[in-house]
Motif scaffolding. Structure first.
Motif, short mmCIF file in Angstrom:
data_model
loop_
_atom_site.label_atom_id
_atom_site.label_comp_id
_atom_site.label_asym_id
_atom_site.label_seq_id
_atom_site.Cartn_x
_atom_site.Cartn_y
_atom_site.Cartn_z
N SER A 123 24.03 48.02 -29.37
CA SER A 123 25.36 48.53 -29.80
C SER A 123 26.08 47.27 -30.38
CB SER A 123 26.22 49.14 -29.12
OG SER A 123 27.57 49.22 -29.25
N ASP A 124 26.64 47.42 -31.61
CA ASP A 124 27.62 46.19 -32.15
C ASP A 124 26.87 45.03 -32.55
OD1 ASP A 124 29.29 43.96 -32.58
OD2 ASP A 124 29.76 44.25 -30.29
N ARG A 125 26.20 44.14 -31.53
CA ARG A 125 25.45 43.18 -31.73
C ARG A 125 23.82 43.32 -31.77
NH1 ARG A 125 29.00 38.44 -29.20
NH2 ARG A 125 31.03 39.11 -30.27
N SER A 126 22.88 42.46 -32.16
CA SER A 126 21.48 42.93 -31.93
C SER A 126 20.84 41.59 -31.24
CB SER A 126 20.87 43.35 -33.27
OG SER A 126 21.06 42.28 -34.00
N VAL A 127 19.63 41.79 -30.98
CA VAL A 127 18.81 40.82 -30.07
C VAL A 127 17.36 40.57 -30.90
CG1 VAL A 127 19.55 41.96 -27.76
CG2 VAL A 127 17.83 42.81 -29.03
N PHE A 138 19.57 50.20 -33.44
CA PHE A 138 20.81 49.49 -33.34
C PHE A 138 21.83 50.36 -34.00
CE2 PHE A 138 23.39 46.86 -36.48
CZ PHE A 138 24.02 46.09 -35.28
N VAL A 139 23.14 50.07 -33.50
CA VAL A 139 24.20 50.78 -34.38
C VAL A 139 25.28 49.74 -34.26
CG1 VAL A 139 24.89 51.70 -32.08
CG2 VAL A 139 25.69 52.61 -34.03
N GLY A 140 25.56 49.67 -35.75
CA GLY A 140 26.94 48.49 -35.82
C GLY A 140 26.82 48.07 -37.32
N SER A 141 27.26 47.00 -37.53
CA SER A 141 27.92 46.55 -38.70
C SER A 141 26.68 45.72 -39.45
CB SER A 141 28.97 45.53 -38.72
OG SER A 141 29.99 46.43 -38.45
N ASP A 142 26.61 45.54 -40.84
CA ASP A 142 25.67 44.68 -41.51
C ASP A 142 26.40 43.06 -41.43
OD1 ASP A 142 24.05 43.04 -43.24
OD2 ASP A 142 23.48 45.06 -44.26
N PHE A 143 26.20 42.34 -40.65
CA PHE A 143 27.29 41.08 -40.78
C PHE A 143 26.72 40.17 -41.71
CE2 PHE A 143 26.68 42.25 -36.12
CZ PHE A 143 28.04 42.90 -35.67
N TYR A 144 25.41 40.31 -42.17
CA TYR A 144 25.20 39.49 -43.40
C TYR A 144 25.91 40.02 -44.52
CZ TYR A 144 22.48 36.99 -46.77
OH TYR A 144 22.05 36.51 -47.91
N ASP A 175 25.37 31.75 -31.37
CA ASP A 175 24.09 32.54 -31.26
C ASP A 175 24.23 34.05 -31.05
OD1 ASP A 175 22.37 30.37 -31.46
OD2 ASP A 175 22.88 29.75 -29.25
N SER A 176 25.22 34.38 -31.45
CA SER A 176 25.80 35.88 -31.44
C SER A 176 25.26 36.20 -32.94
CB SER A 176 27.12 36.31 -31.24
OG SER A 176 28.10 35.60 -32.08
N THR A 177 24.95 37.68 -32.95
CA THR A 177 24.53 37.96 -34.35
C THR A 177 25.48 37.89 -35.34
OG1 THR A 177 23.26 39.70 -33.01
CG2 THR A 177 23.11 40.16 -35.44
N PRO A 178 26.79 38.49 -35.03
CA PRO A 178 27.97 38.28 -35.91
C PRO A 178 28.15 36.85 -36.57
CG PRO A 178 28.76 38.93 -34.07
CD PRO A 178 27.21 39.12 -33.96
N MET A 179 27.92 35.77 -35.58
CA MET A 179 28.22 34.36 -35.98
C MET A 179 27.10 34.03 -36.56
SD MET A 179 26.79 31.50 -34.51
CE MET A 179 27.26 29.83 -35.67
N ARG A 180 25.89 34.25 -36.46
CA ARG A 180 24.92 33.81 -37.24
C ARG A 180 24.92 34.45 -38.54
NH1 ARG A 180 19.86 34.10 -33.04
NH2 ARG A 180 20.16 32.11 -31.86
N ARG A 182 27.25 36.23 -40.42
CA ARG A 182 28.51 35.92 -41.20
C ARG A 182 28.40 34.44 -41.83
NH1 ARG A 182 32.62 38.93 -37.08
NH2 ARG A 182 32.09 41.24 -37.65
N ALA A 183 27.99 33.58 -41.21
CA ALA A 183 27.60 32.28 -41.59
C ALA A 183 26.70 32.32 -42.75
CB ALA A 183 27.38 31.36 -40.45
N GLN A 184 25.61 33.08 -42.51
CA GLN A 184 24.43 32.76 -43.56
C GLN A 184 24.74 33.76 -44.76
OE1 GLN A 184 21.64 30.83 -42.78
NE2 GLN A 184 21.42 31.08 -44.89
N GLY A 185 25.44 34.93 -44.54
CA GLY A 185 25.92 35.69 -45.92
C GLY A 185 26.70 35.07 -46.67
N PHE A 186 27.80 34.13 -45.98
CA PHE A 186 28.67 33.72 -46.81
C PHE A 186 28.17 32.48 -47.58
CE2 PHE A 186 32.19 30.33 -46.60
CZ PHE A 186 33.11 31.01 -47.40
N ARG A 187 27.15 31.59 -46.76
CA ARG A 187 26.62 30.14 -47.49
C ARG A 187 25.75 30.76 -48.50
NH1 ARG A 187 28.24 28.85 -42.86
NH2 ARG A 187 28.67 26.85 -42.28
#
Ligand code: GYE
Length: 327
Positions: A123-127, A138-144, A175-180, A182-187
């Motif tokens: 839920s929310d983050r993935s592995v 997985f259920v949650g947001s598309d952080f990318y 190393d959390s999914t939203p961190m990885r 959100r950084a990548q999609g933005f860049r």
């Protein structure tokens, strides 16, 4: 008669031995539509307004759905989440859902859940796993996409600006999914524009206190920055405190881009102190309960269930009419 009894005993022993020989993961629990579903939910902590909203959503949805919830809060520690999952396995819950604090290090405990025949939802983050079958969905947001939306807003905002646009990034938990993502999609979005330069990036762990602290470092070490891209609203609120303490005007002197959509951030957007809030909804409870019920009844679920989300910006004419956010 005696012989018959011996024969029965031998057959029973053989049947039990055969069961033991079955590969562990195939010893499925019996789907049962009647009994109350028991869901073990491991929450990663209470680091932000988003997280508190997410916890509330899960608890309320379980009550509405008549699901018996075993809820454990890991207070920001992966070991605690692993212990929680082990206790759910020992209790033989029907389904496990968890919000993994980081992506790596789950293979062993999730293998134990699979061997016990208990389906697991992220839920929310993935592995990241060697064996993808250890989670069912997985259920949650598309952080990318959230990162892409933040980048697209920036490109629109700097239309007509000449010269370099210096960006400071305060990222989420390493190393959390939203961190990885959100950084990548933005860049990936801003790299097409040669003016955009990320001149500073540091984790603020999704905490308001750290957002405030990291912003002190930004102002002391990064030179002049034109943009702050912060991975969540809690850190943004902290960073804005620092910015104002330095006599800098947020939203004007520095373009502020945030993610989540907490009420506190939307209020600052309305006041012009934040320029863009990328929505990330924590309201995942109802979907989790629906998926848990399907799994408990032996059905399969989609690998990925994304939330529908939007962006709130200072370009929006109807900004003042954004309804209360609820988190
Ligand atoms: O953005 C942040 C929280 O995983 C999407 O975690 C979640 C993030 C959210 O602490 O506020």
């Amino acid at each position: 008669m005696k012989r018959l009894a011996v024969l029965f005993t031998i057959l029973a022993v053989l049947a039990a031995a055969l069961l033991l020989l079955l590969p562990k993961g195939t010893q499925k629990r019996q789907p049962d539509a009647e009994h109350q579903i028991i869901l073990g939910f491991s929450q990663l902590g209470s680091e932000s307004g988003w997280r508190i909203g997410n916890t509330r959503s899960v608890i309320a949805a379980a009550e509405r759905a008549g699901v018996q919830l075993m809820f454990k809060n890991a207070e920001q520690k992966q070991e605690n989440q692993i212990d929680a999952i082990r206790s759910f396995i020992a209790y033989q819950v029907d389904v496990i859902a968890f919000a993994p604090i980081v992506e790596d290090g789950w293979d062993n405990v999730l293998r134990e859940a699979k061997d016990a025949g208990i389906p697991v939802i992220c839920s929310d983050r993935s592995v990241t796993l060697e064996d993808e079958s250890l989670i069912t969905g997985f259920v949650g947001s598309d952080f990318y996409q959230e990162g892409v939306r933040a980048g697209e807003y920036l490109i629109k905002k700097i239309a007509g600006v000449t010269g370099p646009v210096r960006i400071a990034e305060i990222s989420g938990t390493l190393d959390s999914t939203p961190m990885r993502d959100r950084a990548q999609g933005f860049r990936d979005t801003i790299e097409k524009d040669a003016r955009c330069q990320v001149v500073y990036s540091e984790s603020g762990d999704f905490l308001r206190s750290k957002g405030k602290e990291v912003m002190v470092d930004v102002l002391a070490t990064a030179g002049e920055v034109d943009v702050l891209y912060s991975h969540n609203d809690s850190m943004t609120l902290g960073a804005i405190e620092t910015i104002e303490q330095h006599g800098i005007v947020p939203g004007k002197d520095i373009i502020i881009i945030s993610v989540d959509g907490e009420q506190g951030a939307i209020d600052l957007l309305k006041q012009g102190k934040i320029n863009c809030v990328v929505e990330c909804t924590p309201m995942l409870g109802d979907v989790i309960m629906t998926l848990a019920r399907r799994l408990a009844q032996g059905e399969t679920i989609d690998r990925v269930t994304y939330s529908q989300e939007t962006v709130f910006t200072d370009f929006d004419e109807d900004m003042l009419s954004i309804p209360p956010r609820g988190y």
